[in-house]
Design an enzyme around this catalytic site. Structure first.
Site, PDB file in Angstrom:
ATOM      1  N   HIS A  23       7.322 -26.961   0.278  1.00  0.00           N
ATOM      2  CA  HIS A  23       6.687 -28.060  -0.453  1.00  0.00           C
ATOM      3  C   HIS A  23       5.629 -27.557  -1.414  1.00  0.00           C
ATOM      4  O   HIS A  23       4.781 -28.323  -1.861  1.00  0.00           O
ATOM      5  CB  HIS A  23       6.109 -29.064   0.550  1.00  0.00           C
ATOM      6  CG  HIS A  23       7.182 -29.655   1.414  1.00  0.00           C
ATOM      7  ND1 HIS A  23       7.848 -30.818   1.093  1.00  0.00           N
ATOM      8  CD2 HIS A  23       7.764 -29.188   2.554  1.00  0.00           C
ATOM      9  CE1 HIS A  23       8.763 -31.063   2.022  1.00  0.00           C
ATOM     10  NE2 HIS A  23       8.744 -30.085   2.907  1.00  0.00           N
TER      11      HIS A  23
ATOM     12  N   LYS B 274     -12.999   2.743  -1.718  1.00  0.00           N
ATOM     13  CA  LYS B 274     -13.872   3.142  -0.607  1.00  0.00           C
ATOM     14  C   LYS B 274     -14.980   4.062  -1.141  1.00  0.00           C
ATOM     15  O   LYS B 274     -16.155   3.880  -0.849  1.00  0.00           O
ATOM     16  CB  LYS B 274     -13.075   3.899   0.466  1.00  0.00           C
ATOM     17  CG  LYS B 274     -12.202   3.011   1.361  1.00  0.00           C
ATOM     18  CD  LYS B 274     -11.595   3.839   2.508  1.00  0.00           C
ATOM     19  CE  LYS B 274     -10.759   2.995   3.458  1.00  0.00           C
ATOM     20  NZ  LYS B 274     -10.185   3.710   4.583  1.00  0.00           N
TER      21      LYS B 274
ATOM     22  N   GLU C 266       0.817  -1.215   0.000  1.00  0.00           N
ATOM     23  CA  GLU C 266       0.000   0.000   0.000  1.00  0.00           C
ATOM     24  C   GLU C 266       0.854   1.271   0.000  1.00  0.00           C
ATOM     25  O   GLU C 266       0.426   2.314  -0.467  1.00  0.00           O
ATOM     26  CB  GLU C 266      -0.931  -0.019   1.229  1.00  0.00           C
ATOM     27  CG  GLU C 266      -2.225   0.740   0.994  1.00  0.00           C
ATOM     28  CD  GLU C 266      -3.270   0.497   2.089  1.00  0.00           C
ATOM     29  OE1 GLU C 266      -3.441  -0.661   2.499  1.00  0.00           O
ATOM     30  OE2 GLU C 266      -3.895   1.467   2.511  1.00  0.00           O
TER      31      GLU C 266
HETATM   32  O1  PA5 Z   1      -3.000   1.934   5.825  1.00  0.00           O
HETATM   33  C1  PA5 Z   1      -4.079   2.435   5.616  1.00  0.00           C
HETATM   34  O2  PA5 Z   1      -4.255   3.653   5.600  1.00  0.00           O
HETATM   35  C2  PA5 Z   1      -5.304   1.584   5.362  1.00  0.00           C
HETATM   36  O3  PA5 Z   1      -4.989   0.243   5.199  1.00  0.00           O
HETATM   37  C3  PA5 Z   1      -6.266   1.717   6.536  1.00  0.00           C
HETATM   38  O4  PA5 Z   1      -5.653   1.254   7.684  1.00  0.00           O
HETATM   39  C4  PA5 Z   1      -7.559   0.948   6.289  1.00  0.00           C
HETATM   40  O5  PA5 Z   1      -8.140   1.332   5.072  1.00  0.00           O
HETATM   41  C5  PA5 Z   1      -8.546   1.209   7.418  1.00  0.00           C
HETATM   42  O6  PA5 Z   1      -8.730   2.567   7.562  1.00  0.00           O
HETATM   43  P1  PA5 Z   1      -9.328   3.192   8.872  1.00  0.00           P
HETATM   44  O7  PA5 Z   1      -8.408   2.910  10.002  1.00  0.00           O
HETATM   45  O8  PA5 Z   1      -9.445   4.643   8.574  1.00  0.00           O
HETATM   46  O9  PA5 Z   1     -10.661   2.542   9.095  1.00  0.00           O
END
Ligand code: PA5
Length: 471
Positions: free
Chosen positions: A326, A440, A297
């Site tokens: 394996h 989202k 990410e």
């Molecule tokens: O790293 C990130 O920003 C995302 O993976 C968020 O953690 C994830 O989308 C969840 O978001 P939030 O904590 O705002 O609910």
């Protein structure tokens, strides 16, 4: 207190041309990007000083909240049987990984006494109705505390879980009792959770504004669930502080965070667009999941910092030693030269398991008798790194002297720094996630959330799928 005996080690011998004549990294290749490295180092320092890399200060600036979390956990543990985290992505993967790493591998199966009075931990990181329903079949919600974790306070998955479970809880125990069974971890100002907590008086812990989801394991996001199941969070932060010291080294050859990123960067330029994370310990299995998120990410971006389209990234792959020897290792040793394989090994496991000397007349298994499974897993890890090296495959090994709070704190911090440094080398913003936001927003639009009308129109206007292609 700094404990060097428990220091993590990054062994990158088998990344280098000294061992991989054709496919290894040359010192010259590091030298060629020295200007880039220096620039990245300066940016790391600059951003830390100006407060835009606040995850780096977490080992030092949380005394108050750590004390609050510990006393909250100690007070709550006797009242409840279960602690259920509602969260997703950066708000779930860390709590899962840390719990699996440090506690008993079948923690939830232990008696409360064996768990030293701490509750069972469940993390609901999906909205699969069957998963939630199945959990409700095995827990008594009257004896359950729900920790709703969301930095944005708006993530649809987490909010829907809250709406379902809060309603059930209130129906069962009434608002007054429910108030003490719901705790939020969220941003100080933004989002729905902070508003709801003010309105209903729910306890809240704050995620520092400038620490994003996937960099938040060392904030209350990870510290509260960890403390709730008896994990020593002070030691985790002490481990992170040790790694911070190591990652301040100017000489990149002795800075594990920077060196990890430099090697991955050069490997990627040479075509290694995948990175396998393969711990040789079940306790570290979910650290690979956590790593996959932070790496994927953070550094995978369409645009670089100059606004040019780069479609950059390196695909993380989760594997487990020895299990995946394996299955996947065949690919890693003989498939395309497009991967870096990162192995993790543990020097001292919590248990030693001896293999009895039976079947002494069957040579093909007798040789194991008298040895331990600890030796076997260690030897298999060394055998795999050797086989990979022999096949010309770039690989490195991270060694944890033991798996405990101190080493896990180091490991988390190491990958956080490495990810941030990789972002600097690649000249992308490691701290945003426009691709995730797009998904989202599309969800909010399709669920008719006010304010997303244009997005909804865009989606509804998409070309219809062809029946011919559905068989
Ligand atoms: O790293 C990130 O920003 C995302 O993976 C968020 O953690 C994830 O989308 C969840 O978001 P939030 O904590 O705002 O609910």
């Amino acid at each position: 207190m700094r404990n060097n005996d428990l220091r993590l080690k990054l062994d990158f011998n088998y990344m280098m041309e000294d061992f991989l004549e054709e496919h290894g990294i040359k010192h010259q290749q590091v030298n060629e990007i020295l200007h880039k490295i220096e620039h990245a180092q300066k940016n790391m320092e600059l951003k830390r000083n100006e407060g835009s890399m606040d995850f780096r200060d977490l080992p030092y600036n949380q005394d108050e909240v750590v004390a609050e979390i510990i006393s909250f956990a100690e007070a709550a543990k006797d009242r409840i049987e279960n602690f259920v985290v509602l969260g997703i992505g950066g708000s779930a993967l860390g709590p899962i990984a840390v719990q699996q790493a440090i506690n008993h591998l079948y923690y939830n199966e232990l008696s409360k006494e064996q768990r030293k009075g701490y509750p069972k931990l469940y993390v609901l990181d999906n909205i699969d109705p069957e998963k939630i329903a199945s959990l409700l079949d095995i827990i008594d919600i009257e004896k359950t505390m729900f920790n709703v974790i969301s930095k944005s306070g708006s993530t649809a998955e987490t909010m829907s879980q809250l709406m379902i479970l809060e309603t059930m809880l209130i129906e069962k125990v009434g608002q007054d009792v429910a108030k003490d069974l719901i705790v939020f971890t969220t941003d100080k100002e933004k989002g729905n959770l902070i508003k709801i907590s003010k309105e209903k008086g729910y306890k809240k812990f704050i995620i520092p504004a400038s620490v994003g989801g996937r960099f938040s394991q060392l904030t209350p996001v990870g510290l509260l669930p960890a403390a709730m199941c008896g994990i020593d969070i002070k030691q985790m932060l002490a481990g992170a502080a040790l790694m911070d010291e190591m990652c301040k080294e100017q000489d990149v050859y002795i800075n594990p965070g920077y060196m990890y990123a430099i090697l991955q960067y050069i490997a990627m330029k040479k075509g290694a667009n995948m990175c396998v994370m393969m711990p040789y310990a079940d306790s570290l299995k979910y650290m690979a999941d956590w790593y996959a998120q932070i790496w994927a990410e953070s550094i995978s971006k369409k645009y670089n910092n100059q606004g040019e389209i780069v479609n950059a990234g390196q695909t993380p792959i989760k594997a487990l030693g020895v299990t995946d020897q394996h299955s996947q290792v065949q690919l890693y040793t003989e498939g395309p030269f497009d991967k870096v394989i990162v192995l993790m090994q543990v020097e001292e496991f919590k248990h030693t398991l001896e293999i009895p000397k039976i079947y002494e007349k069957i040579d093909s298994i007798a040789f194991m008798g008298g040895h331990t499974q600890n030796e076997l897993i260690r030897v298999e890890q060394i055998a795999t790194e050797y086989a990979l090296m022999k096949a010309g495959r770039m690989n490195m090994t991270i060694t944890l002297p033991k798996v405990n709070e101190y080493t896990i704190g180091q490991l988390i911090y190491l990958f956080e720094v490495a990810t941030a440094f990789m972002g600097e080398l690649m000249e992308v913003n490691a701290f945003d996630q426009p691709g995730v936001e797009e998904g989202k927003n599309a969800t909010y639009a399709m669920f008719n959330e006010p304010g997303y009308e244009d997005k909804r129109e865009e989606i509804m206007g998409r070309a219809a799928k062809k029946e011919d292609y559905v068989i």
